[in-house]
Structures are given as C-alpha cells and as structure tokens.
Design an enzyme around this catalytic site. Structure first.
Site, short mmCIF file in Angstrom:
data_model
loop_
_atom_site.label_atom_id
_atom_site.label_comp_id
_atom_site.label_asym_id
_atom_site.label_seq_id
_atom_site.Cartn_x
_atom_site.Cartn_y
_atom_site.Cartn_z
N LYS A 38 0.85 -1.21 0.00
CA LYS A 38 0.00 0.00 0.00
C LYS A 38 0.88 1.26 0.00
O LYS A 38 2.07 1.18 0.34
CB LYS A 38 -0.92 -0.01 1.23
CG LYS A 38 -0.18 0.01 2.56
CD LYS A 38 -1.11 -0.28 3.75
CE LYS A 38 -0.36 -0.31 5.05
NZ LYS A 38 -1.18 -0.84 6.16
N TYR A 264 12.39 31.71 4.92
CA TYR A 264 11.11 32.35 5.21
C TYR A 264 10.97 32.67 6.68
O TYR A 264 11.43 31.90 7.53
CB TYR A 264 9.96 31.42 4.79
CG TYR A 264 9.75 31.34 3.30
CD1 TYR A 264 9.66 32.48 2.50
CD2 TYR A 264 9.59 30.09 2.68
CE1 TYR A 264 9.44 32.38 1.14
CE2 TYR A 264 9.36 29.99 1.33
CZ TYR A 264 9.28 31.14 0.55
OH TYR A 264 9.06 31.04 -0.79
C1 LIG Z 1 -0.35 -1.84 6.88
C2 LIG Z 1 -0.87 -3.12 7.38
C3 LIG Z 1 -0.01 -4.22 7.58
C4 LIG Z 1 1.50 -4.14 7.47
O1 LIG Z 1 2.04 -3.71 8.70
P1 LIG Z 1 3.64 -3.59 8.91
O2 LIG Z 1 3.76 -3.16 10.33
O3 LIG Z 1 4.09 -2.54 7.97
O4 LIG Z 1 4.22 -4.91 8.62
C5 LIG Z 1 -0.59 -5.45 7.90
N1 LIG Z 1 -1.94 -5.56 8.05
C6 LIG Z 1 -2.78 -4.51 7.92
C7 LIG Z 1 -4.24 -4.70 8.14
C8 LIG Z 1 -2.27 -3.25 7.60
O5 LIG Z 1 -3.11 -2.20 7.49
#
Ligand SMILES: *Cc1c(COP(=O)(O)O)cnc(C)c1O
Length: 369
Positions: A38, A264
């Site tokens: 993701k 700035y």
């Molecule tokens: C993002 C996510 C993961 C991955 O978690 P990590 O700590 O990055 O390994 C796993 N399960 C769900 C439901 C998530 O939203």
C-alpha cells in the site's frame, strides 16, 4: 553507486530480496507470505516492488484502496491482491479487476453481496476482518450471527480468509494485550470455521507480529515495513536492510554574516559567520516542516549538516560551516547507515510516516547492491 545529480530515491531490489528471505525464514514452510504494498509500497514504487516480489514467489499482495490494486493489475501483476479498506462505490471495479475485498462491517458485507450477485459471481473470494482490540476496522465478535445469516446458502461469495490486526505487536510492554487479541481471534475463528463448515485461512501478523508472535503466524502473514528494511526494534533492524536511500545535491552555497537571516520568516538568525547550502528538496517532497529549526540534518561528505530555518516547499537550507564541500556535491537525507528511522526520530515520528511521505515528485532510481 554513481553520485546523485538531482534529488532521487534510490531503491535497492537486492535489499528487498534479502528482507523477504529473512522474514520468510521466520515462518513455517507452509505459511503464506502476503506483501503489503500500500501507499506506493511504503513510499517506494508499488509496481516495481510488486513485480520483483512476484518473480521471487510472494503468495499475496495487499493494498489499502481499490485504485492501488487497479494500478498493480494495470502493471501486469497477476498474484491475488487483498484490498484492506475498500468502499462500496468501488465494488464494481474491484470485481472487474479481480481484487479481493476485506469485508469489515455488516453494511459493507451487504453492499458487496449485492454487487457480487448483480455481477453474477460465483464463490468470489472475500476476507472477513475482525476487530480484536485495535478498534479501527472490523466486525465485532457479536456480528458473527449476522455474518452467518448473510452467507448462509450464499453461492456468490466465498470466505477465503478471516483476519485481524495487532494494535501493539512491536511493544514488549503490551504482550498481555497482544495475547488477549490473539485469544479473541482464536475464539472468533473457531466459531466461524465450525459454522461455515469450511476452513478459511487465518492471518493476524504484521511485521512485528511475525518477529514477536510465532504462535500467531497461522496460514499467512501480512508483512509491510519489514520488507522495506525496518523491524521496529534495534535488534531486528540489524537483520534487515533499508531498501530506500534519499539523496540530493548542493544547488548553491552562501556565506552568511552575523545578523543576517536565512529562509522564510527569517526563522534562522545568524550570530556568526556561517556557510550555508541550499538543497533542492522540501516539504512538497516529503521533508516536513517538523525537520526545520535544526531538528533534522543531512549528511554531506560524511559530515552532519543541520537544517536551518523553515523547510520551504522545494528547498531546505543547511549549515555547512567547516564542512569541506562544493556546489554539486551529493547530500544524503537517509540511507542504510543514517536510516529513515533515525531521521524520523528527530521529528518525533516513525519510519512509516517519513517513507510514505516521499512524494511522487522525487525520481525513483533502482539499484542492486
Ligand atoms: C499496513 C498493514 C499491515 C503491514 O504492517 P507492517 O507493520 O508494515 O508490517 C498489515 N496488516 C494490515 C491490516 C495493515 O493495514
């Protein structure tokens, strides 16, 4: 590695492969590996990462939103893709692109069933998400009767897996809470499995779950940050390799006199003779204003140069007094030595946030170490 000539995010696919093999070595041979890609694979490049992981045998992918899954399908990814947080307005597209939804509430179950029936689906794979303590997304244990009544004799849907998510799997002070989550999940899954008379896969572990709760590996694990090189602890970080390095160059060097200001709002006021360098990376690239005012620093020829004044949209200014460097020299924001986690800490945040903030404007360059 040739020196950076502009702002780039270098992505090391060999490091990715190393992390995958290390994390996989923690699993039983029949436990499946889902790679969480993701948010552009945690700010790197979801398509390139997914392609590489597909060739080395990952079993599943997960994204947060439907459009992220569509982008992977468009890139030719054929491995199953779980969409963790789909919305009913995307269900039609989701089915057309063979993406598999996380179903997390009675409303979402009803909505998905309707679309699956309308689109004449048979045994369309769905994944039931249960809340066991994170209180973010998921059915409650007492929704099970509703779920069973919705699924009873329903041929359009197939429960491929049931899953839950730890709230604090990285925190050794919360093992009691994590174990209670695990017990709740076991009780839910026994209940569901008996009633459905099928055995959906079970999964619960994110990266820290993989490392800290082997009893929770079940049929599959969902790994994100570990693949990108961070294990949420100093000891596990040693076993993993950060895949991304953020680099830039010095655009211009200035000599500043006492009483002059930089940037700035005149946020840096010089009390002495200083040398500063302007670097072409700013908050629009993912270096938040939190890193300004000398909280964050960069490395130039191995030396620390603090970010002075306010971070601009497209630039930062750093203090290079006493550092031997020239315009055009390479600047390291983070790499495998001074990592994204180290830099993130300077602004009281975590590797996840810094990595996923690296904007699409930053050019991605692939390397194999
Ligand atoms: C993002 C996510 C993961 C991955 O978690 P990590 O700590 O990055 O390994 C796993 N399960 C769900 C439901 C998530 O939203």
């Amino acid at each position: 590695m040739p020196k950076a000539k502009e702002t780039i995010l270098e992505i090391d696919l060999n490091a990715l492969e190393h992390n995958y093999r290390y994390l996989k070595s923690k699993l039983k041979s029949n436990t499946k590996f889902l790679a969480v890609v993701k948010a552009f694979a945690y700010g790197s490049d979801a398509q390139a990462i997914a392609k590489h992981l597909e060739t080395i045998g990952v079993d599943y992918f997960a994204v947060a939103y439907t459009d992220e899954g569509v982008a992977l399908r468009n890139a030719g990814i054929t491995t199953p893709i779980l969409v963790l947080h789909p919305q009913p307005s995307n269900f039609s597209t989701l089915i057309e692109r063979c993406l598999e939804p996380s179903i997390y509430s009675p409303k979402v179950l009803k909505a998905f069933k309707e679309v699956a029936i309308r689109k004449h689906q048979n045994a369309y794979p769905i994944h039931l998400k249960f809340n066991t303590g994170l209180n973010r997304l998921g059915f409650w244990e007492n929704d099970i009767d509703f779920i069973l009544s919705e699924l009873n004799l329903e041929k359009s849907l197939l429960v491929k897996s049931i899953f839950s998510h730890f709230a604090a799997s990285e925190d050794p002070n919360e093992t009691e809470f994590s174990k209670a989550q695990l017990a709740t999940f076991n009780s839910i899954s026994n209940h569901i499995t008996e009633a459905l008379e099928i055995a959906p896969w079970k999964h619960m572990c994110n990266t820290s779950g993989i490392l800290n709760y082997p009893e929770a590996h079940f049929d599959m694990v969902r790994c994100g940050i570990g693949l990108y090189g961070f294990g949420n602890s100093k000891s596990e970080n040693k076993n993993l390799k950060p895949i991304a390095a953020l680099k830039s160059i010095i655009s211009q060097i200035h000599q500043i006199e006492p009483g002059e200001s930089v940037g700035y709002n005149r946020a840096f006021k010089s009390e002495s003779f200083e040398t500063t360098a302007t670097i072409p990376i700013g908050h629009a690239d993912g270096i938040s204003r939190q890193f300004g005012q000398q909280k964050g620093y960069v490395f130039i020829n191995g030396k620390k140069a603090p970010i002075i004044g306010n971070v601009c949209m497209d630039m930062i200014m750093v203090k290079i007094t006493g550092i031997d460097c020239n315009e055009g020299d390479e600047v390291i924001l983070f790499d495998h030595q001074f990592t994204a986690e180290d830099l993130a800490e300077k602004a009281n945040t975590i590797s996840y946030e810094l990595l996923t903030a690296i904007s699409q404007r930053v050019k991605r360059v692939f390397t194999s170490s």
